[in-house]
Enzyme design. Structure first.
Site, PDB file in Angstrom:
ATOM      1  CB  CYS A  70      -0.660   0.008   1.619  1.00 11.35           C
ATOM      2  SG  CYS A  70      -1.768  -1.531   0.933  1.00 11.35           S
ATOM      3  CG  ASN A 119      -6.576  -0.101   1.819  1.00 10.37           C
ATOM      4  OD1 ASN A 119      -5.579  -0.101   0.560  1.00 10.37           O
ATOM      5  ND2 ASN A 119      -6.117  -0.622   2.717  1.00 10.37           N
ATOM      6  CG  HIS A 134      -2.457   3.558   2.086  1.00 10.17           C
ATOM      7  ND1 HIS A 134      -3.960   3.621   1.430  1.00 10.17           N
ATOM      8  CD2 HIS A 134      -3.479   2.641   2.955  1.00 10.17           C
ATOM      9  CE1 HIS A 134      -3.970   2.178   1.308  1.00 10.17           C
ATOM     10  NE2 HIS A 134      -3.244   1.179   1.965  1.00 10.17           N
TER      11      HIS A 134
HETATM   12  N1  COA Z   1     -18.521  -8.261   9.532  1.00 11.00           N
HETATM   13  C1  COA Z   1     -18.069  -8.604  11.135  1.00 11.00           C
HETATM   14  N2  COA Z   1     -17.862  -8.908  11.765  1.00 11.00           N
HETATM   15  C2  COA Z   1     -16.599  -9.031  11.457  1.00 11.00           C
HETATM   16  C3  COA Z   1     -15.941  -8.558  10.231  1.00 11.00           C
HETATM   17  C4  COA Z   1     -16.796  -7.826   9.559  1.00 11.00           C
HETATM   18  N3  COA Z   1     -16.444  -8.332   8.194  1.00 11.00           N
HETATM   19  N4  COA Z   1     -14.627  -9.109  10.752  1.00 11.00           N
HETATM   20  C5  COA Z   1     -14.766  -9.177  11.338  1.00 11.00           C
HETATM   21  N5  COA Z   1     -14.731  -9.610  11.974  1.00 11.00           N
HETATM   22  C6  COA Z   1     -15.613  -9.692  13.622  1.00 11.00           C
HETATM   23  C7  COA Z   1     -14.572 -10.536  14.423  1.00 11.00           C
HETATM   24  O1  COA Z   1     -14.624 -11.861  13.999  1.00 11.00           O
HETATM   25  C8  COA Z   1     -13.816 -10.309  15.292  1.00 11.00           C
HETATM   26  O2  COA Z   1     -15.535 -10.901  16.190  1.00 11.00           O
HETATM   27  P1  COA Z   1     -14.739 -11.640  17.876  1.00 11.00           P
HETATM   28  O3  COA Z   1     -14.459 -10.232  18.610  1.00 11.00           O
HETATM   29  O4  COA Z   1     -16.692 -12.373  17.738  1.00 11.00           O
HETATM   30  O5  COA Z   1     -13.424 -12.620  17.616  1.00 11.00           O
HETATM   31  C9  COA Z   1     -14.501  -9.009  15.719  1.00 11.00           C
HETATM   32  O6  COA Z   1     -15.538  -8.615  14.620  1.00 11.00           O
HETATM   33  C10 COA Z   1     -13.239  -8.188  16.241  1.00 11.00           C
HETATM   34  O7  COA Z   1     -11.950  -7.807  15.088  1.00 11.00           O
HETATM   35  P2  COA Z   1     -11.366  -7.211  15.115  1.00 11.00           P
HETATM   36  O8  COA Z   1     -10.492  -7.412  14.186  1.00 11.00           O
HETATM   37  O9  COA Z   1     -10.276  -7.043  16.607  1.00 11.00           O
HETATM   38  O10 COA Z   1     -12.029  -5.542  14.538  1.00 11.00           O
HETATM   39  P3  COA Z   1     -11.370  -4.641  14.504  1.00 11.00           P
HETATM   40  O11 COA Z   1     -12.484  -3.529  15.281  1.00 11.00           O
HETATM   41  O12 COA Z   1      -9.849  -5.120  14.516  1.00 11.00           O
HETATM   42  O13 COA Z   1     -11.834  -4.424  12.611  1.00 11.00           O
HETATM   43  C11 COA Z   1     -10.423  -4.016  11.068  1.00 11.00           C
HETATM   44  C12 COA Z   1     -11.148  -4.979  11.778  1.00 11.00           C
HETATM   45  C13 COA Z   1      -9.397  -4.965  10.489  1.00 11.00           C
HETATM   46  C14 COA Z   1     -10.893  -3.596   9.990  1.00 11.00           C
HETATM   47  C15 COA Z   1      -9.159  -3.439  11.094  1.00 11.00           C
HETATM   48  O14 COA Z   1      -8.667  -4.105  12.759  1.00 11.00           O
HETATM   49  C16 COA Z   1      -8.312  -2.743  10.360  1.00 11.00           C
HETATM   50  O15 COA Z   1      -8.931  -2.116   9.151  1.00 11.00           O
HETATM   51  N6  COA Z   1      -7.008  -3.109  10.968  1.00 11.00           N
HETATM   52  C17 COA Z   1      -6.159  -2.758   9.737  1.00 11.00           C
HETATM   53  C18 COA Z   1      -6.085  -2.275   8.313  1.00 11.00           C
HETATM   54  C19 COA Z   1      -5.322  -1.902   7.552  1.00 11.00           C
HETATM   55  O16 COA Z   1      -5.176  -0.704   7.459  1.00 11.00           O
HETATM   56  N7  COA Z   1      -4.756  -3.073   6.363  1.00 11.00           N
HETATM   57  C20 COA Z   1      -4.276  -1.839   5.247  1.00 11.00           C
HETATM   58  C21 COA Z   1      -2.747  -1.819   5.900  1.00 11.00           C
HETATM   59  S1  COA Z   1      -2.669  -1.176   4.417  1.00 11.00           S
END
Ligand code: COA
Length: 322
Positions: free
Chosen positions: A114, A279, A249
């Site tokens: 990214c 993204n 980004h």
């Molecule tokens: N819909 C519903 N629930 C979802 C889900 C979705 N699409 N994706 C994950 N969950 C659930 C998980 O299973 C977890 O459930 P649990 O608590 O029962 O285990 C819960 O939601 C929380 O998951 P978590 O990963 O802790 O959520 P989060 O608040 O961290 O959000 C992201 C997830 C991916 C949105 C976030 O972590 C993020 O944006 N991370 C950075 C990603 C990034 O920048 N990537 C690219 C870099 S270039």
């Protein structure tokens, strides 16, 4: 006589097909409210079967060429940032060079996930400042939809397709004020996309899909982007108030908001495209930059901070007087 790189044109391309959160919620166990609240995304664009990184790159590049009012042959360096190249080789840069009908100069790809377009701008800046190149085309082009596992709700809701382009040219006035790029391969397990054709050390048979430990990536991204902001301001002996626009980004609205807060900037000064694009990896910063230039938000003479974070981990910034 000082020699700097200056932005002379921008371009962007988004595929026609829109995929909404509601449509994804029919494919995996998720909801529009979960996706929008946790990420800021409502929809993303998905490339058609006949499209490729190079075909989208060509459209974005031609827009930038038109905006700059130059001829394609004036470009003596093409840098394409992509994690979804048309082919392993030739590089997408070479394929774009052919599409643009350019016979001179040199073209290559940069792979920094990214952060790719920031790495591209940094390389372009070095080439221009040193006199090794006069006019450089930097493109970020991605078809993330082809490396996303559409049964994995933790990743498939996040990504989209598109291409962004910027043309930089040698000039006596800055231009690009500074660029800062970094990597730390220590975090390779938190965010990666296996190459299904290559054997891994563990000998695992992995599919070629994005794998991510989102929560951990999130924390590192926020901290790292905070540090790159400080590094950029210090290198230019500038204070936060000197920055007119933040072009981040587009991974998650909460990461973007944390960087804006660090800069004491209102969200009005932040270019956000995430809601309708998701993204788009290496394309995202250049797509956002192009959008804000074309709709008149970013004006000549203003100071713009571009930044990105991605797999590797890689991260970087470019401070530009537009
Ligand atoms: N819909 C519903 N629930 C979802 C889900 C979705 N699409 N994706 C994950 N969950 C659930 C998980 O299973 C977890 O459930 P649990 O608590 O029962 O285990 C819960 O939601 C929380 O998951 P978590 O990963 O802790 O959520 P989060 O608040 O961290 O959000 C992201 C997830 C991916 C949105 C976030 O972590 C993020 O944006 N991370 C950075 C990603 C990034 O920048 N990537 C690219 C870099 S270039």
């Amino acid at each position: 006589m000082s020699r700097y790189a200056r932005v002379i044109g921008t371009g962007g391309y988004l595929p026609e097909k829109v995929l909404t959160n509601a449509q994804i919620s029919l494919m995996v166990d998720t909801s529009d409210s979960w996706i929008h609240e946790r990420t800021g995304i409502k929809s993303r664009r998905i490339a058609a079967d006949h499209e490729s990184a190079s075909s989208m790159a060509e459209i974005a590049a031609r827009q930038a060429i038109d905006a700059a009012q130059i001829a394609p042959e004036d470009i003596d360096l093409i840098i394409v940032a992509t994690g979804t190249p048309d082919r392993v080789y030739p590089s997408t840069g070479c394929l774009l060079q052919k599409r643009l009908g350019i016979k001179n100069g040199v073209a290559f790809d940069v792979q920094a996930a990214c952060s790719g377009s920031i790495f591209g701008i940094s390389i372009a800046d070095q080439y221009i400042k040193s006199g090794a190149a006069q006019t450089v085309l930097v493109v970020g082009a991605e078809i993330c939809s082809r490396i996303v596992d559409w049964t994995d709700r933790s990743t498939c809701v996040l990504f989209g397709d598109g291409a962004g382009a910027v043309l930089l040219q040698a000039c006596e006035e800055a231009g690009v004020l500074s660029t800062h790029i970094h990597s730390d391969g220590e975090f390779d397990d938190l965010l990666y996309c296996p190459n299904p054709q290559a054997a891994t050390e563990a000998g695992k048979d992995e599919a070629g899909y994005i794998a991510m430990r989102g929560n951990e990536v999130f924390k590192v991204a926020v901290n790292t982007l905070g540090r790159i902001v400080d590094e950029t301001l210090e290198a230019n002996a500038m204070d936060k108030a000197s920055i007119d626009w933040l072009v981040p980004h587009q991974a998650n609205i909460r990461i973007i908001a944390a960087t804006a807060k660090k800069l004491k900037m209102s969200m009005e000064q932040v270019v956000v495209t995430l809601e309708t694009q998701g993204n788009t990896s290496s394309a995202s910063v250049l797509l956002a930059f192009n959008e804000a230039v074309r709709d008149g938000r970013i004006q000549r003479g203003q100071v713009v901070l571009l930044e990105a974070f991605g797999a590797g981990f890689t991260w970087g910034s470019a401070l530009i007087r537009y």
